[in-house]
Design a protein around this motif. Structure first.
Motif, PDB file in Angstrom:
ATOM      1  N   ASP A   1       6.295  16.568  -5.542  1.00 28.90           N
ATOM      2  CA  ASP A   1       7.715  16.296  -5.333  1.00 28.90           C
ATOM      3  C   ASP A   1       7.866  15.419  -4.088  1.00 28.90           C
ATOM      4  O   ASP A   1       6.886  15.081  -3.414  1.00 28.90           O
ATOM      5  CB  ASP A   1       8.523  17.592  -5.239  1.00 28.90           C
ATOM      6  CG  ASP A   1       8.108  18.476  -4.070  1.00 28.90           C
ATOM      7  OD1 ASP A   1       7.343  18.027  -3.178  1.00 28.90           O
ATOM      8  OD2 ASP A   1       8.552  19.631  -4.031  1.00 28.90           O
ATOM      9  N   THR A   2       9.098  15.052  -3.790  1.00 32.49           N
ATOM     10  CA  THR A   2       9.355  14.145  -2.669  1.00 32.49           C
ATOM     11  C   THR A   2       8.855  14.724  -1.346  1.00 32.49           C
ATOM     12  O   THR A   2       8.197  14.042  -0.568  1.00 32.49           O
ATOM     13  CB  THR A   2      10.861  13.826  -2.576  1.00 32.49           C
ATOM     14  OG1 THR A   2      11.257  13.205  -3.802  1.00 32.49           O
ATOM     15  CG2 THR A   2      11.170  12.892  -1.423  1.00 32.49           C
TER      16      THR A   2
ATOM     17  N   ALA B   1       0.815  -1.227   0.000  1.00 33.19           N
ATOM     18  CA  ALA B   1       0.000   0.000   0.000  1.00 33.19           C
ATOM     19  C   ALA B   1       0.844   1.270   0.000  1.00 33.19           C
ATOM     20  O   ALA B   1       0.574   2.205  -0.768  1.00 33.19           O
ATOM     21  CB  ALA B   1      -0.954  -0.013   1.186  1.00 33.19           C
ATOM     22  N   ARG B   2       1.870   1.339   0.826  1.00 37.57           N
ATOM     23  CA  ARG B   2       2.661   2.577   0.919  1.00 37.57           C
ATOM     24  C   ARG B   2       3.399   2.847  -0.397  1.00 37.57           C
ATOM     25  O   ARG B   2       3.474   3.979  -0.839  1.00 37.57           O
ATOM     26  CB  ARG B   2       3.643   2.497   2.090  1.00 37.57           C
ATOM     27  CG  ARG B   2       4.414   3.766   2.327  1.00 37.57           C
ATOM     28  CD  ARG B   2       3.519   4.933   2.685  1.00 37.57           C
ATOM     29  NE  ARG B   2       3.234   4.894   4.102  1.00 37.57           N
ATOM     30  CZ  ARG B   2       2.352   5.669   4.703  1.00 37.57           C
ATOM     31  NH1 ARG B   2       1.681   6.556   4.019  1.00 37.57           N
ATOM     32  NH2 ARG B   2       2.133   5.566   5.981  1.00 37.57           N
ATOM     33  N   GLN B   3       3.920   1.800  -1.032  1.00 43.43           N
ATOM     34  CA  GLN B   3       4.585   1.990  -2.317  1.00 43.43           C
ATOM     35  C   GLN B   3       3.590   2.478  -3.366  1.00 43.43           C
ATOM     36  O   GLN B   3       3.895   3.351  -4.169  1.00 43.43           O
ATOM     37  CB  GLN B   3       5.244   0.691  -2.785  1.00 43.43           C
ATOM     38  CG  GLN B   3       6.470   0.321  -1.982  1.00 43.43           C
ATOM     39  CD  GLN B   3       7.117  -0.958  -2.470  1.00 43.43           C
ATOM     40  OE1 GLN B   3       6.853  -1.430  -3.572  1.00 43.43           O
ATOM     41  NE2 GLN B   3       7.971  -1.538  -1.629  1.00 43.43           N
ATOM     42  N   ARG B   4       2.380   1.931  -3.350  1.00 44.44           N
ATOM     43  CA  ARG B   4       1.336   2.341  -4.282  1.00 44.44           C
ATOM     44  C   ARG B   4       0.976   3.813  -4.060  1.00 44.44           C
ATOM     45  O   ARG B   4       0.798   4.577  -5.010  1.00 44.44           O
ATOM     46  CB  ARG B   4       0.114   1.441  -4.079  1.00 44.44           C
ATOM     47  CG  ARG B   4      -0.816   1.388  -5.227  1.00 44.44           C
ATOM     48  CD  ARG B   4      -1.855   0.274  -5.118  1.00 44.44           C
ATOM     49  NE  ARG B   4      -2.568   0.244  -3.865  1.00 44.44           N
ATOM     50  CZ  ARG B   4      -2.504  -0.750  -2.980  1.00 44.44           C
ATOM     51  NH1 ARG B   4      -1.764  -1.804  -3.195  1.00 44.44           N
ATOM     52  NH2 ARG B   4      -3.198  -0.687  -1.872  1.00 44.44           N
TER      53      ARG B   4
ATOM     54  N   ALA C   1      12.853   5.801  -0.724  1.00 47.11           N
ATOM     55  CA  ALA C   1      13.067   4.354  -0.605  1.00 47.11           C
ATOM     56  C   ALA C   1      11.871   3.583  -1.158  1.00 47.11           C
ATOM     57  O   ALA C   1      12.044   2.603  -1.909  1.00 47.11           O
ATOM     58  CB  ALA C   1      13.315   3.978   0.858  1.00 47.11           C
ATOM     59  N   HIS C   2      10.647   4.022  -0.815  1.00 49.22           N
ATOM     60  CA  HIS C   2       9.445   3.354  -1.332  1.00 49.22           C
ATOM     61  C   HIS C   2       9.359   3.501  -2.845  1.00 49.22           C
ATOM     62  O   HIS C   2       8.984   2.557  -3.548  1.00 49.22           O
ATOM     63  CB  HIS C   2       8.180   3.918  -0.683  1.00 49.22           C
ATOM     64  CG  HIS C   2       7.946   3.446   0.713  1.00 49.22           C
ATOM     65  ND1 HIS C   2       7.858   2.112   1.036  1.00 49.22           N
ATOM     66  CD2 HIS C   2       7.765   4.130   1.862  1.00 49.22           C
ATOM     67  CE1 HIS C   2       7.630   1.987   2.338  1.00 49.22           C
ATOM     68  NE2 HIS C   2       7.586   3.200   2.867  1.00 49.22           N
ATOM     69  N   MET C   3       9.711   4.671  -3.356  1.00 50.03           N
ATOM     70  CA  MET C   3       9.667   4.919  -4.798  1.00 50.03           C
ATOM     71  C   MET C   3      10.648   3.991  -5.527  1.00 50.03           C
ATOM     72  O   MET C   3      10.290   3.368  -6.532  1.00 50.03           O
ATOM     73  CB  MET C   3      10.003   6.385  -5.076  1.00 50.03           C
ATOM     74  CG  MET C   3       9.863   6.786  -6.498  1.00 50.03           C
ATOM     75  SD  MET C   3       8.116   6.864  -6.929  1.00 50.03           S
ATOM     76  CE  MET C   3       8.259   7.590  -8.539  1.00 50.03           C
ATOM     77  N   ALA C   4      11.863   3.887  -5.010  1.00 50.87           N
ATOM     78  CA  ALA C   4      12.875   3.027  -5.640  1.00 50.87           C
ATOM     79  C   ALA C   4      12.424   1.569  -5.638  1.00 50.87           C
ATOM     80  O   ALA C   4      12.539   0.872  -6.659  1.00 50.87           O
ATOM     81  CB  ALA C   4      14.216   3.185  -4.922  1.00 50.87           C
TER      82      ALA C   4
END
Length: 173
Positions: free
Chosen positions: A132-133, A117-120, A149-152
């Motif tokens: 942006d980040t 979920a967090r990556q999504r 980190a989640h994005m990568a």
């Protein structure tokens, strides 16, 4: 700000960001119909509080966060009303076949739904809503390094899954 100016500002905002907000919420929730409902509710709340929302550093992020909060509230209210879970969801299949109206490619949507979920959430906010980040970190209440980190991780997973899905099928002779 006069009422007419306020109305025009909101109308322009709605026209500019409705689709991005809908795609973002749909990717996070995985359900097009629910996403439409909660985004509509979030935009209604944005209109009701437009003076405050228009001063927000990222009004579209405010709408997405509100839509996600509405979604959670609805889920909590209705979770006991459905005694038998949807069998398609238990089997890991989408609840409905993707139609022509789906704003995200069904193959990509399926890959996104397999992410944690967090990556999504990070993918949706960064790539669809174009935050942006640091903006993504603020919306999710996490640190910018955690967003990166989640994005990568998400991108690495998606690259692998989508690469395999797009490779031509090898025929065995």
């Amino acid at each position: 700000m006069g009422m007419k100016t306020q109305h025009l500002d909101f109308t322009e905002f709605y026209g500019s960001f409705r689709d991005e907000c809908l795609r973002t919420v749909m990717v996070i929730t995985g359900d097009h119909d629910s996403a439409q409902e909660v985004v509509a509710e979030a935009f209604a709340r944005a209109w009701a509080s437009w003076r405050t929302v228009s001063g927000h550093p990222a009004p579209a992020a405010w709408v997405v966060r509100t839509a996600l909060n509405v979604n959670v509230s609805r889920w909590r209210r209705h979770r006991r009303e459905v005694p038998i879970p949807d069998l398609a969801l238990l089997a890991g299949q989408p609840a409905a076949a993707a139609g022509a109206q789906d704003p995200v490619d069904p193959q990509i949507m399926a890959a996104l739904q397999r992410l944690p979920a967090r990556q999504r959430q990070v993918i949706a906010l960064r790539l669809i809503l174009d935050l942006d980040t640091s903006g993504t970190a603020r919306v999710l209440g996490i640190r910018p390094n955690t967003v990166m980190a989640h994005m990568a991780s998400a991108l690495a997973t998606l690259r692998g899954e989508l690469h395999l899905a797009l490779e031509p099928q090898q025929e065995n002779h």
